[in-house]
Every structure is written in structure tokens, then in C-alpha cells.
Design an enzyme around this catalytic site. Structure first.
Site, PDB file in Angstrom:
ATOM      1  CD  GLU A 117      -3.035  -1.024   0.191  1.00 53.50           C
ATOM      2  OE1 GLU A 117      -3.079  -0.027  -0.545  1.00 53.50           O
ATOM      3  OE2 GLU A 117      -3.841  -1.978   0.100  1.00 53.50           O
ATOM      4  NE  ARG A 121      -4.043   2.584  -0.794  1.00 59.21           N
ATOM      5  CZ  ARG A 121      -5.364   2.515  -0.599  1.00 59.21           C
ATOM      6  NH1 ARG A 121      -6.062   3.584  -0.365  1.00 59.21           N
ATOM      7  NH2 ARG A 121      -5.980   1.355  -0.621  1.00 59.21           N
ATOM      8  CG  ASP A 244      -5.723  -7.560  -7.776  1.00 62.89           C
ATOM      9  OD1 ASP A 244      -4.644  -7.739  -7.192  1.00 62.89           O
ATOM     10  OD2 ASP A 244      -6.675  -6.931  -7.269  1.00 62.89           O
ATOM     11  CD  GLU A 360     -10.503  -2.053  -8.657  1.00 66.59           C
ATOM     12  OE1 GLU A 360     -11.660  -1.709  -8.288  1.00 66.59           O
ATOM     13  OE2 GLU A 360      -9.517  -1.955  -7.921  1.00 66.59           O
TER      14      GLU A 360
HETATM   15  C1  DMJ Z   1      -6.589   0.155  -5.284  1.00 66.53           C
HETATM   16  O1  DMJ Z   1      -5.925   0.558  -4.126  1.00 66.53           O
HETATM   17  C2  DMJ Z   1      -5.642  -0.460  -6.252  1.00 66.53           C
HETATM   18  O2  DMJ Z   1      -6.230  -0.423  -7.506  1.00 66.53           O
HETATM   19  C3  DMJ Z   1      -5.261  -1.883  -5.921  1.00 66.53           C
HETATM   20  O3  DMJ Z   1      -4.491  -2.499  -6.926  1.00 66.53           O
HETATM   21  C4  DMJ Z   1      -6.461  -2.742  -5.631  1.00 66.53           C
HETATM   22  N1  DMJ Z   1      -7.670  -2.017  -5.606  1.00 66.53           N
HETATM   23  C5  DMJ Z   1      -7.743  -0.766  -4.920  1.00 66.53           C
HETATM   24  C6  DMJ Z   1      -9.059  -0.098  -5.221  1.00 66.53           C
HETATM   25  O4  DMJ Z   1     -10.102  -0.973  -5.388  1.00 66.53           O
END
Ligand code: DMJ
Length: 458
Positions: A117, A121, A244, A360
Site C-alpha cells: 500500500e 499509493r 490481480d 476497476e
Molecule cells: C486500489 O488501491 C488499487 O487499484 C489496488 O491495486 C487494488 N484495488 C484498490 C481499489 O479498489
């Protein structure tokens, strides 16, 4: 040559790609009036953050207060929001965010943070901010953070531990997953390009490769893995949470750095996913949850997070699959007029009813519009935007839903709402030439990185 300005709004269109006009400008290049409405709603949400959560990580819109991820704030909302403000031309707001970031953000803290994270971010946000704004303090913060994350990569396999103490370098969390192991190459590679220190790219690539090397004989990866031993813990394979962005970064890393190894890994991985995860059920395309060794379907489940995949497929030119899968995602959205977190796609039953303002599906719709110019995707965007305003808007911002069935609200406006949800909506309704996706790669938090135009501007 680009001139440095306080906040580089004039730079933005150049940087994101107006100079190199995108391929679809001749199809339907025009800006839709909704782009300005999205901007207005962004400002509404930012105003809520400013009033009740200034200096905190995020706003709780119902209780009207700020909240932090840890004991003290990393000002995650302003960092996540900054490049969206630049993109929207919100100079004053970007200046406010910038001031707050430089006043409050430091990483020399005795806190054990989630490496993934912090990377997507904060490191992603700071790197984009630097590339757009050129204030060297953004890069200093990014480099400082990047170096403090490096001890996480000290496992015997090279796969990062989930947590690292920013001050002591102490690590913890050896049961990790492909997404939290393989989602660094975009940010760490950019840091290498901007600092000239190859250590970042090497660590990120080694981690990605370590997951890839442990794929099964049919080419799939599992959900959790021990980073000390390299043994899989949970062998369920899918494109959802915990896996993902591993897929996403194989392709995006290749596009950003033109590293053929990443291209090969992507090709083999997506082929396996298309062969074993794709599940055509009653004429609709879905991607299910299978055993990574046998490819046998375990659960016909699809989550809101999985909806990033059509965008990645489109970026790779796999348009038929992308179109079909996004149509399925849209059906999921339409079940209750806004998207549930998880469904069984064979029964269309909702298994998890929350909607935490996820971006998404909007992200994928933006990619489809960008590549096809087909107005059908802007129509989808209208549906999302209308539902967001109807169900998630509060007096002081936007908030998630506890249930898309009852529409009961939760109390959190996560920072990705500013970074991703609003950005992709805005881009969807803007002239597609505003971005040039052969020059720009959005990280998984929608922070733009640029393929080749920033080294000479350093
Ligand atoms: C985001 O923080 C990023 O896209 C992450 O890869 C997974 N999904 C969240 C938002 O849904």
C-alpha cells in the site's frame, strides 16, 4: 522544452501526451460535458476532506472526521489526489495538497507499514507528482520512502515480506501473495530511472520473477505463498484480490521499460489465465477460481476487483476478450444498480454486498473507450456516475456502501476514490487525446508514469 512552474498545469497536457496525439482522435475525440461534472464532484469530495479530515489519511464522511491507517498520518488522500488535481487543472487545490504534503509527510517513523500500500499509493503518488510538477522535494520523499521499503525484499527468495518498519527495517509477514509481491516494478523502475540507482528495478524484477518461476506446470499462480520457503500456501488461482496486479504489472512493466523478460512473463501468464481461468457461461465471459495445478474450476466467483482485467486485456490488444468481459462486469453492476463486491456468476447471486467506491470497472471502461472510441463506453460511464451520485454522495463527500441491496452507507472515503475512481471517470469523459497510452502507464493506483520523456527533463 518544458518550463518549470509552481504546479505544472501547462506541463500536464504535454507530459500526458497531447503533443503525441493518440491513435483514436479521429474516431470520437470530443470532450463530454460530464467531464466538468466529474470535476465538480471531485471538488465536493475534496472540500469534505478539507473541512473534516485535513492532515489525516482519509475522511469518514458520515461521522465527519478524519482517520489514519496507523498511529499517525501519511497524508495519503492528498498524495493520492494530487495528480488527479493536476489532470483536472485544479491549480489552487493542488497547491493546497502540495503544501500539506511537504509540511506533514516524513517517513522516518517507527511504524510497521504495509509495503504494497505504501508503494502503490505513496511512492506511486510522489513519483507522479514529481514527474508532473518537478518540485525536487517530491522526488526526495519518494527516494527516502523507496529506500526504507528495500529491507522488505531481504527474504531468501527475494519476494518481499508484507510489512516493514520504516525506521528500523524490521520485517514481518512471510505469508504473502502474488499481488503484494509483484506490484513494484512500475514504481521501483521509475525510481531507478529518476535516481540512477539500479537497486530498485532489480529488487522489483527479482520479486516478480520469483512468483513467475513458481507457477504451476499449466502456468498458473496461487493466492498465497511463503516468501521464506517459496512454497504455495493457498493454491487457488484467479485474477482477483491478492493476485490481480501481479498480472497488471507484468504487462505494464513491459510497456514502461520495454524489458523483454517482462513481456515474455506476461505472454505466458496471460495465455494460462485465458486457457484455464476464462469461463464462458451462458454466452457470457467470466474468469473463475480454479486449482492452480489442475485448472479445475473451484468457485464460479467474480469480484469487483476482477473488473480491472478488461482494461489490461485492452492494453494488450486482446479486444474481443476485453469487450466480452467488460460486458459481464457491466451486468454485475446492473444487478442492483451499483456494483457488489462479489458474485457467483453462474447463479448471479451476490455473495458480498459492499461497494467501497471501487474504480476497476470504470478503469476498464476508460481503456475500452480510449481504444475504440465507441460511445457505448461513455454510456456505461454515465450509468456509473449517476449511481455514484445517487447512492454514495453525502453532504460532505462520497462514501462506500455496506450493501448495494439496501444501499446502506459505510463511513469511509478511501484515498483511491480521488486517485482512481474520479480520475478514470474524468478521463472517460475527456478528449482521449489528453492521454497517450503508448507514452503513459498508470500504476495500479492510477498514478501516471511516463515511458521516455522525463529523463532528459531532469
Ligand atoms: C486500489 O488501491 C488499487 O487499484 C489496488 O491495486 C487494488 N484495488 C484498490 C481499489 O479498489
Amino acid at each position: 522544452m518544458i518550463k518549470r512552474v509552481s504546479v505544472a498545469f501547462s506541463v500536464l497536457v504535454l507530459t500526458i501526451g497531447l503533443l503525441t496525439v493518440s491513435s483514436c482522435t479521429d474516431i470520437e475525440p470530443k470532450k463530454d460535458a460530464l467531464a466538468d461534472s466529474v470535476k465538480t464532484e471531485f471538488l465536493h469530495a475534496w472540500q469534505g476532506y478539507k473541512t473534516y479530515a485535513w492532515g489525516y489519511d482519509y475522511l469518514k464522511p458520515l461521522s465527519k472526521q478524519g482517520a489514519n491507517w496507523y498511529d499517525s498520518s501519511f497524508v495519503i488522500t492528498p498524495v493520492d489526489a494530487f495528480d488527479t488535481m493536476v489532470l483536472m487543472g485544479l491549480e489552487q487545490e493542488a497547491q493546497q495538497a502540495k503544501k500539506l504534503i511537504f509540511n506533514k509527510l516524513s517517513f522516518n517513523r517507527n511504524i510497521s507499514v504495509k509495503v504494497f500500500e505504501m508503494n502503490i499509493r505513496l511512492l506511486g503518488g510522489l513519483l507522479s507528482a514529481y514527474q508532473l510538477d518537478r518540485d525536487p522535494r517530491f522526488l526526495q520523499l519518494a527516494e527516502d520512502l523507496g529506500r526504507r521499503l528495500l529491507p522488505a525484499f531481504s527474504s531468501p527468495t527475494g519476494m518481499p515480506y508484507r510489512y516493514v518498519n520504516l525506521k528500523t527495517g524490521e520485517v514481518s509477514g512471510n505469508i504473502s501473495n502474488p499481488a503484494e509481491i509483484g506490484t513494484y516494478i512500475v514504481e521501483f523502475g521509475t525510481l531507478t530511472r529518476l535516481t540512477g540507482d539500479s537497486v530498485f528495478y532489480k529488487k522489483a524484477k527479482k520479486a516478480l520473477r520469483a512468483v513467475y518461476q513458481r507457477r504451476s506446470s499449466i502456468g498458473l499462480v496461487g493466492t498465497t505463498i511463503n516468501v521464506d520457503t517459496g512454497a504455495w500456501v493457498d493454491k487457488s488461482s484467479h485474477i482477483g484480490a491478492m493476485i490481480d496486479s501481479y498480472y497488471e504489472y507484468l504487462l505494464k512493466g513491459f510497456r514502461l521499460f520495454k524489458d523483454p523478460d517482462l513481456g515474455d512473463m506476461w505472454k505466458h501468464s496471460v495465455n494460462a489465465a485465458n486457457s484455464y481461468l476464462a469461463d464462458e457461461y451462458q454466452d457470457n465471459l467470466w474468469y473463475g477460481r480454479v486449482d492452480m495445478e489442475t485448472g479445475k474450476l473451484q468457485k464460479p466467483w467474480f469480484s469487483a476487483l476482477d473488473a480491472f482485467f478488461p482494461g489490461v486485456l485492452a492494453l494488450d490488444g486482446q479486444m474481443d476478450r476485453a469487450r466480452a468481459l467488460l460486458n459481464s462486469c457491466f451486468k454485475m453492476w446492473q444487478l442492483q444498480g451499483i456494483e457488489p463486491e462479489l458474485i457467483n456468476y453462474r447463479t448471479m447471486r451476490i455473495l458480498s454486498p459492499g461497494y467501497p467506491l471501487r474504480p476497476e470497472i470504470i478503469e476498464s471502461t476508460y481503456y475500452m473507450y480510449y481504444f475504440t472510441g465507441n460511445n457505448q463506453y461513455r454510456e456505461m460511464g454515465r450509468t456509473y456516475f449517476k449511481a455514484l451520485k445517487k447512492y454514495c454522495r453525502t453532504d460532505d463527500g462520497y462514501t462506500g456502501l455496506k450493501s448495494v441491496i439496501t444501499k446502506e452507507k459505510s463511513d469511509r472515503m478511501g484515498s483511491y476514490f480521488f486517485a482512481e475512481t474520479m480520475k478514470y471517470l474524468y478521463l472517460l469523459f475527456s478528449d482521449p487525446a489528453m492521454t497517450n497510452l503508448s507514452k503513459t502507464v498508470f500504476n495500479t493506483e492510477a498514478h501516471p508514469m511516463f515511458v521516455d520523456d522525463y529523463i532528459e527533463r531532469r
